[in-house]
Design an enzyme around this catalytic site. Structure first.
Site, PDB file in Angstrom:
ATOM      1  N   ASN A  57       0.833  -1.206   0.000  1.00 11.47           N
ATOM      2  CA  ASN A  57       0.000   0.000   0.000  1.00 11.47           C
ATOM      3  C   ASN A  57       0.866   1.253   0.000  1.00 11.47           C
ATOM      4  OD1 ASN A  57      -2.456  -1.340   0.039  1.00 11.47           O
ATOM      5  ND2 ASN A  57      -2.868  -0.972   2.205  1.00 11.47           N
ATOM      6  N   ARG A 378     -11.153  -4.187 -14.148  1.00  9.84           N
ATOM      7  CA  ARG A 378     -10.084  -5.112 -13.759  1.00  9.84           C
ATOM      8  C   ARG A 378     -10.652  -6.520 -13.794  1.00  9.84           C
ATOM      9  NH1 ARG A 378      -6.323  -1.639 -11.219  1.00  9.84           N
ATOM     10  NH2 ARG A 378      -7.281   0.065 -10.026  1.00  9.84           N
ATOM     11  N   ARG A 408      -5.391   1.899 -13.306  1.00  5.75           N
ATOM     12  CA  ARG A 408      -4.042   2.040 -12.767  1.00  5.75           C
ATOM     13  C   ARG A 408      -3.454   0.702 -12.308  1.00  5.75           C
ATOM     14  NH1 ARG A 408      -4.217   6.383  -8.633  1.00  5.75           N
ATOM     15  NH2 ARG A 408      -3.814   7.809 -10.341  1.00  5.75           N
ATOM     16  N   HIS A 438     -15.508   3.338 -15.063  1.00  7.33           N
ATOM     17  CA  HIS A 438     -15.353   2.597 -13.803  1.00  7.33           C
ATOM     18  C   HIS A 438     -16.639   1.894 -13.387  1.00  7.33           C
ATOM     19  CE1 HIS A 438     -14.538   2.314  -9.316  1.00  7.33           C
ATOM     20  NE2 HIS A 438     -13.429   1.804  -9.826  1.00  7.33           N
ATOM     21  N   TYR A 472     -13.010  -9.399  -1.677  1.00  8.28           N
ATOM     22  CA  TYR A 472     -13.593  -8.065  -1.567  1.00  8.28           C
ATOM     23  C   TYR A 472     -15.072  -8.178  -1.212  1.00  8.28           C
ATOM     24  CZ  TYR A 472      -9.556  -5.903  -3.942  1.00  8.28           C
ATOM     25  OH  TYR A 472      -8.303  -5.452  -4.290  1.00  8.28           O
ATOM     26  N   ARG A 568     -13.930   3.040   4.478  1.00  7.69           N
ATOM     27  CA  ARG A 568     -12.788   2.153   4.670  1.00  7.69           C
ATOM     28  C   ARG A 568     -11.478   2.927   4.741  1.00  7.69           C
ATOM     29  NH1 ARG A 568     -11.974  -0.530  -0.181  1.00  7.69           N
ATOM     30  NH2 ARG A 568      -9.957   0.391  -0.591  1.00  7.69           N
ATOM     31  N   HIS A 596     -15.652  -2.939   0.245  1.00  7.66           N
ATOM     32  CA  HIS A 596     -15.513  -2.301  -1.057  1.00  7.66           C
ATOM     33  C   HIS A 596     -16.822  -1.747  -1.604  1.00  7.66           C
ATOM     34  CE1 HIS A 596     -14.399  -2.350  -5.503  1.00  7.66           C
ATOM     35  NE2 HIS A 596     -13.391  -1.704  -4.971  1.00  7.66           N
TER      36      HIS A 596
END
Length: 692
Positions: A57, A378, A408, A438, A472, A568, A596
């Site tokens: 991270n 993704r 990204r 997205h 997730y 979060r 998430h």
């Protein structure tokens, strides 16, 4: 937050210092990850995994956030942050907090986890701590697998200081020529193709750089090794592509990916045993600012501890969990089930494979399906979703896929999938210039027995990624609702064509209507409260940064509306400040699964309105991405989500609580609390297939 007595907020007065710093808030999120690594109540290897997650991270934070700020400062484009800090103040404060956390991270590794692992016969040792038989084994390994891929680079008048690529681990070596007494500096790159920690014997590991360091005389034959030290560089790895002048975005991104490892330096990590002489040389040659140097106890790059967390020691991990498969009937067609009712799935508690993935798989094989439309942000390396889309195209169905190749750190993988889909005959679209796509949408167009066309949709909060769907926490709606289908159709037309659609029936879509739609609903709650009707705002998101929405929440609180925020990561809002945010509570939950989902609930005078979807409350999501929220119309689904939000905010639920000064705290260990994720795993589902 401190407010002068003469400046107590009231009415619609909003003080200038009402926002917490975004970058420090992110660091405090990563601190919460570190606190999980420090928590002795968690299974040991799960603590090791959180230790690794903290490191990776932080790498991404420096590569993107710190690098971006430094780049804007260098170009003169940086401005004062919403928190009131000047750019240089942000960088300096970030460096201080990051250094504190990195030292704390190293302390957790050395003082807590290494001894705990040792008690379970898992050891991470430095070279001198290994047995002779282990060293002999590693000597053979060095000759066979490591030595051939090493390239020592000396620095002298004929050899300039080598370029150090981003995230590479290196050895700085000082040698002396016994004939001339000349001291020379050399760099040895630790190869990335080998494991970060080498197994010397079963469950006994040593850092790869220690194995290399023990054999430096073989790399510098005839030279005297004076000293060696590990160091690591982090560089700007955010991509910059001018879409306005780039005709082929795919090729431009491929070229930019090649340059990613060579961006400007933003962090130099060194072991705290490094000599001043070598550190000065590194700093000088790479033009490193003092605040960019991080001296910490070795070994560096503890992101590699993920391999230790993956060891086959089930007694040191979470108890295995099998997702529920009861969201949809196991027998019969998924299409007949969705014609009868909407289905809401909650991953990972509900199986992704038997719900979302099943929709695409069945659609690819059903001869009555005419078309499939899909967004991909993704996905996994061996994605069954992609394979199903390819199969559908090969079966003669029209397949349209919006692939976001600017996602990204997944750009390379998405380019690969885009080409594979195109080769199979799918229509691949790369979204809009200047915007990332997205939103998480699927639509299947099917000809029914009576000849009519019906559309089946999935709108979700998470990516179409079967592997992360097990890790997730996300929500998804599977529906054949006519109005939602019409909205999704229009949104896909907007994504693939020149439609200028901005308003929808059952969707809020960024960048056009999402922020304004949420602000409108917050203002409505203020109106309900003032009229004496039930009013309440509940928000669940990954990050809350957008100043417009934060100010709307402040106004709601000043009016007396209760506001609950379950976040979060980043939160720039200051809760509990007298006169400003008295009625606002902020909680954060981190645990086995990564929270998430994004959920937005409004009391609406007693007739609650609930939305969920892909958007976080950040500028990039609301202004620079195509995002979608869907209204939850099924009363049972709506009530389930409200119960979930209430459970997350309950005083007896284990969580971190944020105060007005940006400090996060957890209840003391002796205070009984319940883990919400464990609770949901036990209950599996709020309702069974028959609705009971």
């Amino acid at each position: 937050m401190s407010v002068n007595p003469g400046q107590i907020p009231h009415g619609d007065y909003l003080p200038d210092d009402r926002f917490l710093d975004r970058e420090e808030s992110w660091l405090r999120f990563n601190q919460r990850v570190l606190e999980l690594a420090e928590d002795p109540r968690l299974p040991l290897l799960e603590r090791v995994r959180f230790l690794s997650i903290f490191a990776t991270n932080l790498d991404e934070f420096f590569m993107v956030r710190v690098a971006g700020l430094a780049r804007r400062m260098a170009t003169g484009l940086a401005v004062r942050s919403a928190s009131g800090r000047q750019p240089r103040e942000v960088l300096e404060r970030t460096a201080v907090v990051a250094h504190e956390l990195m030292l704390r991270h190293a302390k957790c590794f050395h003082d807590d986890l290494l001894p705990a692992l040792g008690k379970h016969d898992i050891e991470i040792l430095r070279w001198d701590e290994l047995a002779e038989t282990e060293q002999e084994h590693l000597r053979r390994l060095f000759r066979e697998r490591i030595y051939p891929v090493l390239t020592p680079l000396v620095v002298d008048s004929a050899h300039p200081f080598p370029y150090i690529s981003g995230l590479s681990l290196n050895l700085a070596v000082v040698v002396r020529d016994p004939d001339t007494e000349a001291r020379l500096f050399a760099r040895v790159k630790v190869p990335e193709v080998l494991p970060r920690f080498i197994e010397a014997s079963p469950n006994r590991f040593t850092p790869l750089e220690d194995v290399i360091a023990a054999h430096l005389t073989q790399l510098f034959n005839g030279m005297e090794i004076l000293e060696h030290h590990a160091f690591r560089v982090t560089r700007n790895q955010d991509l910059e592509v001018d879409e306005d002048i780039t005709e082929d975005l795919l090729q431009a991104l491929e070229k930019e990916l090649l340059k990613r490892r060579f961006g400007p330096l933003v962090r130099l990590e060194v072991e705290d045993t490094i000599s001043d002489e070598v550190l000065e040389l590194l700093a000088s040659e790479m033009t490193v600012h003092e605040r960019e140097i991080y001296r910490v106890p070795g070994p560096l790059d503890l992101g590699g501890m993920s391999a230790i967390a993956d060891l086959d020691r089930s007694e040191l991990k979470y108890t295995p969990f099998v997702p529920s498969k009861t969201a949809l009937p196991a027998d019969g067609s998924i299409f007949s089930a969705l014609r009868e009712r909407d289905v809401m799935v909650h991953h990972p508690y509900d199986s992704f494979t038997t719900s979302v993935q099943r929709l695409i798989t069945e659609a690819s094989q059903d001869p009555k399906v005419l078309a499939i439309k899909q967004t991909l942000y993704r996905t996994s390396g061996d994605s069954p979703i992609v394979e199903a889309l390819i199969e559908a195209a090969e079966n003669g169905k029209q397949v349209v896929v919006i692939v976001e190749i600017k996602a990204r750190f997944d750009e390379s993988a998405n380019i690969k999938w885009a080409r594979k889909l195109e080769d199979a005959g799918c229509h691949v679209v790369y979204g809009f210039v200047g915007l990332k796509t997205h939103c998480k949408l699927s639509m299947v167009v099917r000809q029914e027995a009576d000849g009519t066309l019906r559309r089946y949709c999935h709108i979700g909060t998470g990516n179409y990624h079967p592997k992360t769907a097990r890790l997730y926490e996300d929500l998804g709606l599977l529906t054949a609702d006519t109005e939602i289908a019409e909205d999704v159709t229009e949104l896909f037309n907007h994504l693939t064509g020149y439609s200028r659609q901005v308003s929808y029936r059952q969707l809020l879509v960024a960048p056009n209507t999402l922020r304004s739609g949420l602000v409108l609903r917050i203002e409505r709650e203020i109106g309900h409260h003032r009229a004496g009707r039930p009013a309440r705002i509940r928000l669940k998101c990954n990050s809350l940064v957008d100043e417009v929405l934060i100010d709307a929440c402040y106004r709601a609180s000043q009016a007396g509306v209760p506001v609950d925020i379950w976040v979060r990561g980043i939160c720039a809002l200051r809760p509990g400040v007298p006169g400003l945010s008295d009625t606002i509570r902020v909680r954060s939950i981190l645990g086995r699964f990564l929270e998430h989902s994004r959920v937005f609930a409004f009391e609406c005078g007693g007739n609650p309105e609930v939305w969920f979807g892909s958007a976080d409350l950040m500028h990039r999501n609301l202004d620079r991405r195509v995002e979608a929220l869907v209204r939850v119309n099924d009363i049972a689904h709506r009530d389930d989500l409200i119960k979930l939000l209430d459970k997350g905010m309950a005083e007896d639920t284990a969580s971190w609580r944020l105060d007005g000064d940006g400090v996060w705290t957890r209840p003391a260990e002796d205070v009984p609390t319940q883990d919400i994720q464990t609770h949901l795993m036990r209950t599996r589902r709020w309702r069974t297939v028959d609705g009971s």
